[in-house]
Design a protein around this motif. Sequence first.
Motif, short mmCIF file in Angstrom:
data_model
loop_
_atom_site.label_atom_id
_atom_site.label_comp_id
_atom_site.label_asym_id
_atom_site.label_seq_id
_atom_site.Cartn_x
_atom_site.Cartn_y
_atom_site.Cartn_z
N LEU A 31 0.82 -1.16 0.10
CA LEU A 31 -0.02 0.05 0.01
C LEU A 31 0.71 0.94 -0.12
CD1 LEU A 31 -2.61 -0.92 2.70
CD2 LEU A 31 -2.77 -1.22 0.38
N PRO A 32 0.12 2.33 -0.32
CA PRO A 32 1.09 3.73 -0.25
C PRO A 32 1.35 3.84 1.12
CG PRO A 32 -1.03 4.24 -1.57
CD PRO A 32 -0.85 2.70 -0.84
N ILE A 33 2.43 4.60 1.49
CA ILE A 33 3.26 4.92 2.78
C ILE A 33 2.32 5.29 3.63
CG2 ILE A 33 4.11 7.25 2.39
CD1 ILE A 33 6.53 6.51 3.91
N LEU A 34 2.21 4.92 4.70
CA LEU A 34 1.42 5.16 6.04
C LEU A 34 0.20 4.60 6.13
CD1 LEU A 34 2.29 9.10 6.60
CD2 LEU A 34 3.39 7.27 7.39
N ARG A 316 0.21 -3.86 5.73
CA ARG A 316 0.55 -2.76 5.02
C ARG A 316 0.37 -3.04 3.42
NH1 ARG A 316 1.53 1.86 7.86
NH2 ARG A 316 2.20 1.48 10.01
N TYR A 317 -0.04 -4.00 3.21
CA TYR A 317 -0.01 -4.58 1.72
C TYR A 317 -1.43 -5.51 1.50
CZ TYR A 317 1.64 -8.89 3.79
OH TYR A 317 1.61 -10.24 4.80
N VAL A 318 -1.73 -5.83 0.25
CA VAL A 318 -2.87 -6.60 0.03
C VAL A 318 -2.22 -7.88 -0.56
CG1 VAL A 318 -4.54 -7.22 -1.86
CG2 VAL A 318 -4.36 -5.00 -0.95
N GLY A 319 -2.65 -9.09 0.18
CA GLY A 319 -2.12 -10.29 -0.48
C GLY A 319 -2.50 -10.93 -1.55
N LEU A 320 -1.66 -11.20 -2.46
CA LEU A 320 -2.09 -11.90 -3.69
C LEU A 320 -1.76 -13.16 -4.12
CD1 LEU A 320 -3.47 -11.33 -6.72
CD2 LEU A 320 -1.14 -10.26 -7.23
#
Length: 323
Positions: A31-34, A316-320
């Motif tokens: 994801l974008p920072i923060l 802080r990310y989308v799992g793919l």
Amino acid sequence: MMSSLSTISLLLLSLLWAVISVDASFQPLPLPILMSGPHSFAFNSTENGFYTGVSGGTILKYTPEEGFVVFAHITESSSSLLCYGLQEPISSRRCGRPAGIALNEVTGDLYVADALLGLHVVSPAGGLAVKIADGVDGNPFESLNGLDVDPTTGIVYFTSLSSRFTAYQMHLVMFLDDETGKLYKYDPSTKVVTVLMEGLGGAAGVTVSSDGSFVLVSQFTKYNIIRYWIKGPKAGSSEDFSNSPSHLHPSSIRRIGSTGNFWISAVQRVTNQTAVAKVDSNGEVLQRIYMPLYYDFLTEVNEFHGSLYFGSLTERYVGLETF
């Protein structure tokens, strides 16, 4: 129905030791920072991308060409850096916390169930979300969670975990065996919100069948899934769709396009281990997937164009996972 119940009961029990793993081809979409906590996904077939809501009250849009870009905000404050510095639930009260999200692919409208700030809609152009309702019949929403759009009618269905406690008091919902969750319906043509079901135990996820004949609602604290009939001779009635004899709490449940199948995610109460399974409309198990322990607080698994997308409260990310 009994064979279906037995099948899914065995499913939920066996998910703890399912041998299919996502480790080998599991990859993150940062994801974008923060920003963190991509809770749920709404897919856009036209642009081959998706939307997701994150902490701080922002809706992100993802396409393979551009990656993540800011698409919309729940409140005017959501665009402030302060919203990403504040801890939840403080930030959620001020900025918003998108939970369930779904797209009406006919109109392009994006519907969002914000955990604390109510039901919203975002126009196809994005920007500031418009609040549809923050309560019904004089009773405020306390903890909205799941949301889906009927692909045949455009009617929106959404859930609340509890009518007494917020989404940040889930420990109380579970400890007290709270049964004040609800299933709601919003009809865009009349702009009216109605209550379809009450007395639900942690109504977490909701999805509409591809033919629009029924809605499935997962009860996190009751270890089961309820089927509510929209059409046909049973319209307006409900029945058990699944039961779990173990300590597995079903959280999200999502329709897989027009296939008639669904993805269910579940959480083990003691270890916080998560697992997911694909089932059809009769409850037959089609696939099981074991989730690695390093993926925390799974909120949803959803399928789009042959890939699985995993949501989380904190990552802080989308799992793919690509097949």
